[in-house]
Design a protein around this motif. Structure first.
Motif, PDB file in Angstrom:
ATOM      1  N   VAL A 298       0.874  -1.179   0.051  1.00 42.84           N
ATOM      2  CA  VAL A 298       0.046  -0.029  -0.008  1.00 42.84           C
ATOM      3  C   VAL A 298       0.916   1.210  -0.075  1.00 42.84           C
ATOM      4  CG1 VAL A 298      -1.614   1.158   1.275  1.00 42.84           C
ATOM      5  CG2 VAL A 298      -2.075  -1.328   1.001  1.00 42.84           C
ATOM      6  N   TYR A 299       1.952   1.077   0.620  1.00 40.50           N
ATOM      7  CA  TYR A 299       2.928   2.390   0.709  1.00 40.50           C
ATOM      8  C   TYR A 299       3.385   2.732  -0.797  1.00 40.50           C
ATOM      9  CZ  TYR A 299       7.351   5.101   1.983  1.00 40.50           C
ATOM     10  OH  TYR A 299       8.022   6.111   1.782  1.00 40.50           O
ATOM     11  N   GLU A 300       3.747   1.737  -1.546  1.00 33.73           N
ATOM     12  CA  GLU A 300       4.259   1.822  -2.928  1.00 33.73           C
ATOM     13  C   GLU A 300       2.877   2.532  -3.953  1.00 33.73           C
ATOM     14  OE1 GLU A 300       7.127   1.728  -4.199  1.00 33.73           O
ATOM     15  OE2 GLU A 300       7.673   1.083  -2.349  1.00 33.73           O
ATOM     16  N   GLN A 301       1.833   2.223  -3.520  1.00 34.76           N
ATOM     17  CA  GLN A 301       0.464   2.621  -4.160  1.00 34.76           C
ATOM     18  C   GLN A 301       0.247   3.926  -3.749  1.00 34.76           C
ATOM     19  OE1 GLN A 301      -2.730   0.244  -2.857  1.00 34.76           O
ATOM     20  NE2 GLN A 301      -2.116  -1.339  -4.102  1.00 34.76           N
ATOM     21  N   MET A 302       0.310   4.610  -2.467  1.00 36.63           N
ATOM     22  CA  MET A 302       0.589   5.713  -2.155  1.00 36.63           C
ATOM     23  C   MET A 302       1.385   6.675  -2.678  1.00 36.63           C
ATOM     24  SD  MET A 302      -0.177   5.384   2.057  1.00 36.63           S
ATOM     25  CE  MET A 302      -0.402   7.324   2.241  1.00 36.63           C
ATOM     26  N   LEU A 303       2.649   6.078  -2.789  1.00 39.36           N
ATOM     27  CA  LEU A 303       3.669   6.930  -3.513  1.00 39.36           C
ATOM     28  C   LEU A 303       3.447   7.168  -4.927  1.00 39.36           C
ATOM     29  CD1 LEU A 303       6.738   8.299  -2.729  1.00 39.36           C
ATOM     30  CD2 LEU A 303       7.617   5.828  -3.656  1.00 39.36           C
ATOM     31  N   ALA A 304       3.142   6.042  -5.718  1.00 39.57           N
ATOM     32  CA  ALA A 304       2.615   6.175  -7.116  1.00 39.57           C
ATOM     33  C   ALA A 304       1.487   7.348  -7.327  1.00 39.57           C
ATOM     34  CB  ALA A 304       2.231   4.703  -7.489  1.00 39.57           C
ATOM     35  N   SER A 305       0.556   7.363  -6.463  1.00 39.78           N
ATOM     36  CA  SER A 305      -0.393   8.292  -6.646  1.00 39.78           C
ATOM     37  C   SER A 305      -0.004   9.680  -6.462  1.00 39.78           C
ATOM     38  CB  SER A 305      -1.574   8.163  -5.557  1.00 39.78           C
ATOM     39  OG  SER A 305      -2.836   8.507  -6.025  1.00 39.78           O
ATOM     40  N   ALA A 306       1.007   9.904  -5.570  1.00 39.47           N
ATOM     41  CA  ALA A 306       1.329  11.243  -5.340  1.00 39.47           C
ATOM     42  C   ALA A 306       2.085  11.825  -6.667  1.00 39.47           C
ATOM     43  CB  ALA A 306       2.241  11.535  -4.148  1.00 39.47           C
ATOM     44  N   GLU A 307       3.057  10.745  -7.156  1.00 35.14           N
ATOM     45  CA  GLU A 307       3.580  10.865  -8.230  1.00 35.14           C
ATOM     46  C   GLU A 307       2.975  11.150  -9.622  1.00 35.14           C
ATOM     47  OE1 GLU A 307       7.320   8.566  -9.209  1.00 35.14           O
ATOM     48  OE2 GLU A 307       6.814   7.504  -7.015  1.00 35.14           O
TER      49      GLU A 307
END
Length: 428
Positions: free
Chosen positions: A300-309
């Motif tokens: 989920v951490y990677e999903q959050m990072l990707a959404s901000a990017e």
């Protein structure tokens, strides 16, 4: 209420202390460990006395039924009661001291976080796009605003003092366009939109990790009827949503996004490098916040990072992702990646998003758990990230998209959020 897992601390206090020292070098757990041992010893002593009291009480009852004199036994019982009272009072005072000592300890950094006290040792793990080059003398956003009239810093200061920006005309419309674009992006990525309260209770601030350590950085509302705090970020409200709850396992992960103004007492050092919108007491931010099972938090951490990017890539802004060192992370974070955009007017990168995995640190403080099938409730993991803060994002767009005539190109993704398709902001 535990802030860190006291069972893990008891197992290997030296390793625990070493990890915390990587974040806060002056950490010393010897007093806390000694206090914990003393509390447990006193509780054992009190329990033995209570057991003795219960046994004696039964014997006294039997003697009374037989008509025997129980004066001596009652005197002994009273002595035991007095001793229990003294012990309970000692334990209560020591537990209060223990809770306070535990409450000011930060979260333990993950093993893959670079160990260093200095932000100079943060590690660049990704870059996207390229720095804008100019064939004309470029201006910073404060200089650009002299003719664009997007913000009125003088009148903002007249209303509230320095550090309180006032957006005017197209500046206000541009800001709302950014906010709506970001919310749409995150909803498309599976986040549920929330509109949270801007004022929260002190216990909510404790739960998210703001209190007691950062209490002096928060604006507070105090009167006869209310004792509330203005949120420094909607992370506080979103974490507080499930405080003292047991979430059904099937509901996880819960992925939220929320827009809110944010309020912070410290506005940074004054100076030409941080004038205007760079660091203010009030700013707008779209937040990402997730509750997950521990085994899902990395994904989920990677999903959050990707959404901000996704937000920054849609705007065409050059950025880099920096894995923060142990000494540069926030109090509640176990791992953090800052997303930094390049600001030509400041000749440096500035953070516009900070994405953190807080493991079970906040959930322990907030008592937020989930119930796995056929098991006892366990603490969830919480994750938060900016998706993103608009003030520095606005600076990045103005400075990187400026043209030779002083106009600003408006990114295509924002056109639909404006009343008419405005390709550029032109000087007046």
């Amino acid at each position: 209420m535990a802030m860190l897992d006291i069972k893990e601390l008891r197992k290997d206090p030296k390793t625990f202390e070493k990890k915390l020292k990587n974040k806060v070098p002056e950490t010393n757990l010897s007093h806390l460990i000694a206090l914990d041992e003393k509390i447990r010893a006193l509780k054992t002593e009190a329990e033995e006395l209570k057991s003795k009291r219960n046994h004696s009480s039964k014997e006294i009852g039997i003697k009374k039924q037989k008509g025997e004199d129980v004066t001596k036994f009652m005197a002994e019982m009273n002595e035991v009661n007095d001793a229990i009272g003294v012990l309970d009072h000692k334990v209560a005072k020591m537990e209060e001291e223990f809770r306070h000592s535990l409450a000011v300890l930060p979260n333990v950094p993950m093993d893959d976080v670079p160990v260093s006290p200095s932000p100079k040792d943060n590690v660049c793990v990704k870059e996207w796009g390229e720095k804008r080059t100019f064939d004309f003398p470029f201006k910073n956003h404060v200089e650009l605003n002299e003719k664009l009239h997007l913000f009125d810093f003088v009148r903002g200061a007249k209303i509230s003092g320095s550090g309180w920006p006032l957006y005017t005309n197209f500046g206000a419309r541009f800001e709302w366009a950014l906010i709506n674009y970001m919310l749409d992006t995150h909803r498309a990525n599976g986040f549920i939109q929330i509109m949270p309260p801007l004022l929260v209770k002190p216990e909510v601030m404790f739960g998210v990790g703001q209190f007691p350590k950062f209490e002096n950085q928060v604006f507070k509302i105090k009167d006869d009827d209310y004792q509330l705090c203005l949120i420094p970020t909607s992370e506080a409200s979103l974490n507080g949503m499930h405080m003292d709850e047991i979430i059904d396992e099937e509901q996880l992960p819960l992925k939220y996004t929320a827009y809110s103004p944010c309020f912070r007492r410290e506005a940074g050092a004054a100076g030409s490098q941080e004038r205007g919108l760079i660091r203010t007491h009030q700013f707008n931010k779209v937040e990402l916040f997730c509750f997950t099972k521990p085994e899902d938090s990395s994904r989920v951490y990677e999903q959050m990072l990707a959404s901000a990017e996704d937000v920054l890539q849609g705007l065409g802004l050059h950025y880099r992702n920096m894995l923060l060192t142990t000494g540069d992370m926030s109090f509640a974070a176990a791992k953090t990646i800052d997303i930094e955009v390049w600001l030509p007017g400041q000749n440096r990168y500035y953070e516009v998003s900070s994405v953190s995995n807080c493991t079970d640190f906040q959930s322990r403080r907030s008592n937020t758990r989930y119930r796995p099938k056929n098991e006892k409730p366990q603490f969830v993991h919480t994750l938060n990230g900016s998706g993103v803060a608009t003030s520095r994002l606005m600076v990045a767009l103005l400075e990187n998209n400026q043209q030779k005539d002083g106009s600003i190109l408006v990114p295509k993704v924002l056109h639909k959020y404006l009343e008419e398709e405005i390709v550029s902001i032109k000087p007046k």
